[in-house]
Design an enzyme around this catalytic site. Structure first.
Site, PDB file in Angstrom:
ATOM      1  N   PHE A 112       0.810  -1.228   0.000  1.00  0.00           N
ATOM      2  CA  PHE A 112       0.000   0.000   0.000  1.00  0.00           C
ATOM      3  C   PHE A 112       0.842   1.276   0.000  1.00  0.00           C
ATOM      4  O   PHE A 112       0.326   2.366  -0.256  1.00  0.00           O
ATOM      5  CB  PHE A 112      -0.986  -0.003   1.172  1.00  0.00           C
ATOM      6  CG  PHE A 112      -0.501   0.686   2.412  1.00  0.00           C
ATOM      7  CD1 PHE A 112       0.323   0.045   3.310  1.00  0.00           C
ATOM      8  CD2 PHE A 112      -0.876   1.998   2.674  1.00  0.00           C
ATOM      9  CE1 PHE A 112       0.773   0.683   4.444  1.00  0.00           C
ATOM     10  CE2 PHE A 112      -0.427   2.649   3.818  1.00  0.00           C
ATOM     11  CZ  PHE A 112       0.394   1.993   4.706  1.00  0.00           C
ATOM     12  N   LYS A 113       2.137   1.158   0.275  1.00  0.00           N
ATOM     13  CA  LYS A 113       2.998   2.337   0.275  1.00  0.00           C
ATOM     14  C   LYS A 113       2.934   3.089  -1.064  1.00  0.00           C
ATOM     15  O   LYS A 113       3.159   4.292  -1.115  1.00  0.00           O
ATOM     16  CB  LYS A 113       4.450   1.945   0.564  1.00  0.00           C
ATOM     17  CG  LYS A 113       4.672   1.190   1.867  1.00  0.00           C
ATOM     18  CD  LYS A 113       4.454   2.075   3.082  1.00  0.00           C
ATOM     19  CE  LYS A 113       4.988   1.466   4.367  1.00  0.00           C
ATOM     20  NZ  LYS A 113       4.241   0.297   4.854  1.00  0.00           N
ATOM     21  N   ASP A 114       2.645   2.353  -2.149  1.00  0.00           N
ATOM     22  CA  ASP A 114       2.540   2.981  -3.472  1.00  0.00           C
ATOM     23  C   ASP A 114       1.441   4.050  -3.529  1.00  0.00           C
ATOM     24  O   ASP A 114       1.547   5.008  -4.291  1.00  0.00           O
ATOM     25  CB  ASP A 114       2.216   1.930  -4.544  1.00  0.00           C
ATOM     26  CG  ASP A 114       3.392   1.007  -4.827  1.00  0.00           C
ATOM     27  OD1 ASP A 114       4.548   1.462  -4.740  1.00  0.00           O
ATOM     28  OD2 ASP A 114       3.145  -0.168  -5.148  1.00  0.00           O
TER      29      ASP A 114
END
Ligand SMILES: *Cc1c(COP(=O)(O)O)cnc(C)c1O
Length: 498
Positions: A112-114
């Site tokens: 989810f860092k993207d």
């Protein structure tokens, strides 16, 4: 819109300045002075909006010193079909009548860092132009796995910025390491540090505070900045998907206008759940937040007792991105919960530094409990949940998402609550393939992590995430390594400073 320090030790700054600085130089975190809001009608009217439009509506409220065109450019560069392989960017999957999974891993690196790190570099470049810095920015990242690759992908080939990632040589998985060392781009560098994650982290932190070293870099035309979730530029993009999830549920007729939802977040540094809280303060109808932890359950205990206590053993778990004892962004949440009482925040964080714990007052504690509950999942429960979710719904989840699902189920054993619940899925299951395969079929003998992905594919019938596919055949482009005391010299070497 201005930003202030949680410790009351800095002047008001613009959004661009907060993003460029990353953190308050004297300690403390930047927060919006006042949280902007949508009316219920405005939220309902977003019903047919795309992710990109929702992104614009959210960002324009916070980044008031950016022009409309700047925001549009950043949004189109980040949230498009090249970067995200799903039309709606972050789809909501219905698990059963009351439970929905918000898939946040359709970006390039499978975590989810993207969602934030695809947008943030564009915000930073524009911030630098606004404050007229003519030095090149060097982003330093210490990573235990997911942030490194997401930051590399986000900052790769971005004009005016260099990025250097430090990871612990033996502290990341083979898949994570391969993801990082095969990264292309003219402005990227990746260094294996002989030591553990703490060695990387403290090495990098020391550099941020080293005046002489920073002056040397300045003379050569460079300046450091940070890409982790202490930076407001990483938090604000995460608010978007909570509005998107709500709007998607409305659109599909799963909820009605104004209906409340619960939000469950597998939590590490408290960044993701804090973004959900900001969405709530902006008008998103939320009943409860469920803060999910693994065996490193400092937050679960804190939410029960009001005592934040890190005097305990650090556990390495199968959900490593949540292996953290000091959740940095809790500071921002406490600042909100105390009605911006910087005096209390200073006192608590001084105690944390000196004694490894602090205890909050009754009033604040009661306020927190109205909205937030903490639950945790053991290693065994996490494995069982992966298996159960697959058997019941033919849906494969990664270890972090499983912690979230289990925490929600534990919450349901204690209260009767029929509120529709959104559970964040923070990583694609292939990113933590070994643990997932073991959960589904027992002990895995195969040692090669890439072969394990193939086995998992055979079992689940799902395609391997594109960010992880064919990785073993990609050429290794980064072979640097250094000792934990050699980080300063390594940076000079990379930048060509003698
Ligand atoms: C970073 C990460 C988390 C924790 O998110 P925070 O914002 O730090 O709470 C959870 N799951 C995965 C897969 C992550 O990469």
């Amino acid at each position: 819109m201005n930003y202030i320090s949680t410790r009351g030790n800095y002047e008001r700054v613009s959004a661009a300045e907060a993003i460029r600085l990353g953190m308050v130089p004297a300690g403390g975190l930047f927060v919006p002075e006042k949280i902007p809001a949508f009316s219920q009608q405005e939220i309902n009217e977003m019903k047919d909006a795309t992710y990109q439009v929702i992104a614009y509506r959210v960002l324009e409220k916070y980044l008031t010193d950016y022009t409309g065109q700047e925001l549009q450019e950043a949004i189109s560069a980040a949230y498009n079909r090249d970067k995200f392989t799903h039309d709606v960017i972050a789809p909501v999957i219905k698990l059963n009548d009351n439970t929905y999974i918000l898939e946040l891993w359709h970006g390039p690196t499978a975590a989810f860092k993207d969602m934030a790190l695809q947008l943030m570099p564009h915000l930073l470049v524009k911030a630098i132009n606004k404050v007229e810095i003519d030095r090149e920015i060097v982003i330093l990242v210490a990573t235990s796995g997911d942030t490194g690759k997401a930051a590399l992908e986000g900052f790769k080939d971005v004009e005016g910025i260099k990025i250097i990632v430090f990871y612990p040589k033996d502290g990341v998985s083979k898949v994570q390491e391969t993801q990082m060392v095969t990264t292309g781009g003219k402005n990227t560098a990746v260094v294996a540090v002989k030591g553990n994650f703490d060695d990387c982290q403290s090495g990098v932190k020391e550099i941020f505070g080293d005046k002489e070293y920073n002056q040397l870099l300045n003379r050569h035309g460079y300046q450091f900045s940070s890409a982790n979730s202490i930076n407001w530029g990483r938090l604000v993009p995460q608010i978007i998907y909570y509005f998107a999830a709500y709007v998607y549920l409305l659109r599909d007729g799963e909820i009605g206008a104004g209906d409340k939802i619960n939000i469950t977040v597998p939590t590490g540094n408290f960044g993701n759940i804090l973004a959900a809280y900001y969405a709530y303060r902006m008008g998103l109808p939320v009943n409860k937040f469920i803060c999910a932890s693994n065996d490193n359950k400092v937050l679960t205990d804190f939410l029960k007792t009001g005592i934040y206590d890190i005097n305990r053993d650090f556990r390495r778990t199968i959900s490593p991105s949540m292996d953290i004892l000091i959740s940095s962004n809790l500071e921002r949440f406490l600042f909100e919960m105390t009605g911006h009482d910087a005096k209390k925040i200073n006192q608590w964080y001084r105690q944390l530094k000196e004694e490894g714990k602090f205890s909050i007052d009754e009033e604040t504690n009661a306020k927190i409990k109205e909205i937030l509950v903490g639950e945790y999942a053991t290693e065994e429960e996490t494995m069982e949940t992966i298996k159960e979710t697959f058997t019941k719904y033919n849906y494969t989840v990664d270890t972090h998402t499983a912690v979230g699902i289990k925490a929600y189920h534990k919450y349901l054993t204690k209260v009767v609550d029929h509120t529709p619940t959104v559970i964040d899925s923070t990583a694609n299951p292939y990113k933590f393939g070994k643990a997932v395969l073991e959960a589904l079929q027992g002990k895995v003998k195969e040692k090669d992590e890439f072969k394990i992905l193939e086995e998992l594919k055979e079992l689940t019938g799902k395609e391997v995430h594109r960010g992880l596919k064919g990785l073993e055949e990609k050429g290794v482009r980064h072979k640097r390594s250094c000792s934990s005391t050699g980080i300063r010299d390594e940076i000079k070497d990379i930048l060509g400073i003698k």
